[in-house]
Design an enzyme around this catalytic site. Structure first.
Site, PDB file in Angstrom:
ATOM      1  N   LYS A  31       0.936  -1.302   0.189  1.00  0.00           N
ATOM      2  CA  LYS A  31       0.149  -0.094  -0.080  1.00  0.00           C
ATOM      3  C   LYS A  31       0.875   1.132  -0.186  1.00  0.00           C
ATOM      4  O   LYS A  31       1.565   1.439   0.847  1.00  0.00           O
ATOM      5  CB  LYS A  31      -0.966   0.019   1.195  1.00  0.00           C
ATOM      6  CG  LYS A  31      -1.789   1.197   1.288  1.00  0.00           C
ATOM      7  CD  LYS A  31      -2.697   1.319   2.374  1.00  0.00           C
ATOM      8  CE  LYS A  31      -2.341   1.832   3.800  1.00  0.00           C
ATOM      9  NZ  LYS A  31      -2.219   3.191   3.649  1.00  0.00           N
ATOM     10  N   ASP A  58      -3.121   4.394  -2.072  1.00  0.00           N
ATOM     11  CA  ASP A  58      -4.216   5.017  -1.276  1.00  0.00           C
ATOM     12  C   ASP A  58      -4.113   6.273  -1.331  1.00  0.00           C
ATOM     13  O   ASP A  58      -3.462   7.027  -0.296  1.00  0.00           O
ATOM     14  CB  ASP A  58      -3.811   4.144   0.111  1.00  0.00           C
ATOM     15  CG  ASP A  58      -4.614   4.773   1.324  1.00  0.00           C
ATOM     16  OD1 ASP A  58      -5.578   5.087   1.037  1.00  0.00           O
ATOM     17  OD2 ASP A  58      -4.204   4.541   2.610  1.00  0.00           O
ATOM     18  N   LYS A  60      -7.153   8.397  -1.501  1.00  0.00           N
ATOM     19  CA  LYS A  60      -8.258   8.861  -0.978  1.00  0.00           C
ATOM     20  C   LYS A  60      -8.874  10.323  -1.845  1.00  0.00           C
ATOM     21  O   LYS A  60      -8.598  11.037  -0.969  1.00  0.00           O
ATOM     22  CB  LYS A  60      -8.161   8.995   0.423  1.00  0.00           C
ATOM     23  CG  LYS A  60      -7.945   7.770   1.270  1.00  0.00           C
ATOM     24  CD  LYS A  60      -7.937   8.277   2.651  1.00  0.00           C
ATOM     25  CE  LYS A  60      -7.586   7.102   3.665  1.00  0.00           C
ATOM     26  NZ  LYS A  60      -6.181   6.765   3.921  1.00  0.00           N
ATOM     27  N   ASP A  63     -13.172  15.329  -4.853  1.00  0.00           N
ATOM     28  CA  ASP A  63     -13.169  16.681  -5.298  1.00  0.00           C
ATOM     29  C   ASP A  63     -14.433  16.631  -5.958  1.00  0.00           C
ATOM     30  O   ASP A  63     -15.277  15.566  -6.048  1.00  0.00           O
ATOM     31  CB  ASP A  63     -11.898  16.844  -5.991  1.00  0.00           C
ATOM     32  CG  ASP A  63     -11.626  18.323  -6.307  1.00  0.00           C
ATOM     33  OD1 ASP A  63     -12.477  19.224  -6.528  1.00  0.00           O
ATOM     34  OD2 ASP A  63     -10.350  18.771  -6.372  1.00  0.00           O
ATOM     35  N   THR A 117     -11.522   6.027  10.341  1.00  0.00           N
ATOM     36  CA  THR A 117     -11.632   5.591  11.572  1.00  0.00           C
ATOM     37  C   THR A 117     -11.099   6.371  12.604  1.00  0.00           C
ATOM     38  O   THR A 117     -11.436   6.242  13.925  1.00  0.00           O
ATOM     39  CB  THR A 117     -10.619   4.421  11.890  1.00  0.00           C
ATOM     40  OG1 THR A 117      -9.444   4.806  11.112  1.00  0.00           O
ATOM     41  CG2 THR A 117     -11.336   3.300  11.148  1.00  0.00           C
ATOM     42  N   ARG A 206       2.849  -1.392  10.878  1.00  0.00           N
ATOM     43  CA  ARG A 206       3.656  -1.358  11.836  1.00  0.00           C
ATOM     44  C   ARG A 206       4.111  -2.875  12.263  1.00  0.00           C
ATOM     45  O   ARG A 206       5.075  -3.241  12.653  1.00  0.00           O
ATOM     46  CB  ARG A 206       3.638  -0.461  13.008  1.00  0.00           C
ATOM     47  CG  ARG A 206       3.674   0.969  12.496  1.00  0.00           C
ATOM     48  CD  ARG A 206       2.982   2.147  13.336  1.00  0.00           C
ATOM     49  NE  ARG A 206       1.710   1.987  13.267  1.00  0.00           N
ATOM     50  CZ  ARG A 206       0.867   2.799  13.739  1.00  0.00           C
ATOM     51  NH1 ARG A 206       1.569   3.516  14.739  1.00  0.00           N
ATOM     52  NH2 ARG A 206      -0.425   2.828  13.384  1.00  0.00           N
TER      53      ARG A 206
HETATM   54  O1  C5P Z   1       0.809   0.542  11.252  1.00  0.00           O
HETATM   55  P1  C5P Z   1      -0.569   0.117  10.909  1.00  0.00           P
HETATM   56  O2  C5P Z   1      -0.836  -1.388  10.578  1.00  0.00           O
HETATM   57  O3  C5P Z   1      -1.593   0.782  12.101  1.00  0.00           O
HETATM   58  O4  C5P Z   1      -1.024   1.153   9.571  1.00  0.00           O
HETATM   59  C1  C5P Z   1      -2.513   0.833   8.942  1.00  0.00           C
HETATM   60  C2  C5P Z   1      -2.296   1.463   7.537  1.00  0.00           C
HETATM   61  O5  C5P Z   1      -3.830   1.717   7.240  1.00  0.00           O
HETATM   62  C3  C5P Z   1      -1.827   3.016   7.645  1.00  0.00           C
HETATM   63  O6  C5P Z   1      -1.351   3.425   6.380  1.00  0.00           O
HETATM   64  C4  C5P Z   1      -3.174   3.758   7.929  1.00  0.00           C
HETATM   65  O7  C5P Z   1      -3.034   5.078   7.310  1.00  0.00           O
HETATM   66  C5  C5P Z   1      -4.127   3.001   7.036  1.00  0.00           C
HETATM   67  N1  C5P Z   1      -5.719   3.042   7.512  1.00  0.00           N
HETATM   68  C6  C5P Z   1      -6.100   2.809   8.667  1.00  0.00           C
HETATM   69  N2  C5P Z   1      -7.411   3.079   8.896  1.00  0.00           N
HETATM   70  C7  C5P Z   1      -8.241   3.423   7.967  1.00  0.00           C
HETATM   71  C8  C5P Z   1      -7.734   3.817   6.921  1.00  0.00           C
HETATM   72  C9  C5P Z   1      -6.311   3.440   6.508  1.00  0.00           C
HETATM   73  O8  C5P Z   1      -5.366   2.516   9.826  1.00  0.00           O
HETATM   74  N3  C5P Z   1      -9.339   3.524   8.212  1.00  0.00           N
END
Ligand code: C5P
Length: 226
Positions: A31, A58, A60, A63, A117, A206
């Site tokens: 991603k 990603d 998003k 517009d 979220t 992460r």
């Molecule tokens: O590190 P982690 O597993 O929390 O990363 C989750 C990824 O998913 C990040 O790139 C975050 O921006 C993205 N994301 C999210 N929740 C959403 C949409 C995207 O955590 N609703």
């Protein structure tokens, strides 16, 4: 179709390639979000596609319909595997996005973010003046997504059963192993539970990128989820 997507939240190409070197026995689904895309541009996407990586771009988009239509037409040329927009842009914007994308590309999946979220119930009511509760809002935006002809949404694994019922695929972040910290995620799910709930793709950042052994952590995700 089920797969594990790694969230590459890195500031530039060097950081990204340092990470990819650590898992070079795999060609994982990646991603690429705004930070990396705005710093490296579309040349990075073309480079990664040439190396055989699948890409969820990603960005998003949100517009006026014409602008999103034209932007999607250009994004189509990158041949990414998934791209997204905000469902809050409305049905007409989503339809225009899809038709722009299909002018240059017939395969890229177009999905929508329902509600971020990070939006709290309080912000929904007091800042955005949306009187319905979060669950009903997400449900309604998902139905709009479906009626615009899009194939899926980004959502929590906990919402995957609902998306399955609506015939939408679900791309679900907020994934942790049971022994990880949650970082800033509030509602987290293990890869195994996401599978049980019916997620189509899990997005893991992460828990893999900051693991002592990213390759082992990625393999663990694949074992649990696929
Ligand atoms: O590190 P982690 O597993 O929390 O990363 C989750 C990824 O998913 C990040 O790139 C975050 O921006 C993205 N994301 C999210 N929740 C959403 C949409 C995207 O955590 N609703």
């Amino acid at each position: 179709m089920r797969d594990v997507i790694i969230a590459c939240d890195f500031k530039d190409k060097e950081e990204l390639y340092d990470f990819l070197k650590k898992i070079d026995k795999h060609r994982p689904y990646l991603k690429i979000g705004m930070e990396l895309f705005y710093s490296e541009g579309s040349s990075l996407i073309k480079e990664l596609k040439k190396q055989g990586y699948k890409i969820f771009l990603d960005l998003k988009l949100h517009d006026i319909p014409t602008t999103v239509n034209k932007a999607m037409k250009v994004i189509g040329l990158l041949n990414v595997d998934i791209v997204n927009l905000h469902a809050s842009g409305g049905i007409r914007m989503m339809k225009e996005a899809l038709s722009g994308l299909r002018m240059t590309n017939k395969d890229t999946l177009l999905i929508a973010v329902t509600q971020l979220t990070s939006t709290t119930n309080e912000a929904l009511k007091e800042e955005l003046l949306i009187n319905e509760n979060m669950e009903d809002t997400i449900n309604h935006y998902a139905k709009n997504t479906k009626s615009a002809g899009l194939v899926g949404v980004v959502c929590s694994p906990l919402e995957a059963p609902l998306m399955n019922k609506l015939g939408l695929i679900s791309v679900t972040p907020g994934i942790r192993f049971s022994d990880n910290s949650n970082d800033d995620q509030v509602r987290v799910t293990t890869p195994a539970l996401a599978k049980e709930l019916g997620s189509t793709y899990i997005v893991v950042g992460r828990a893999v990128t900051k693991a002592l052994n990213p390759s082992d952590a990625y393999e663990k995700c694949v074992r649990e989820f696929i």
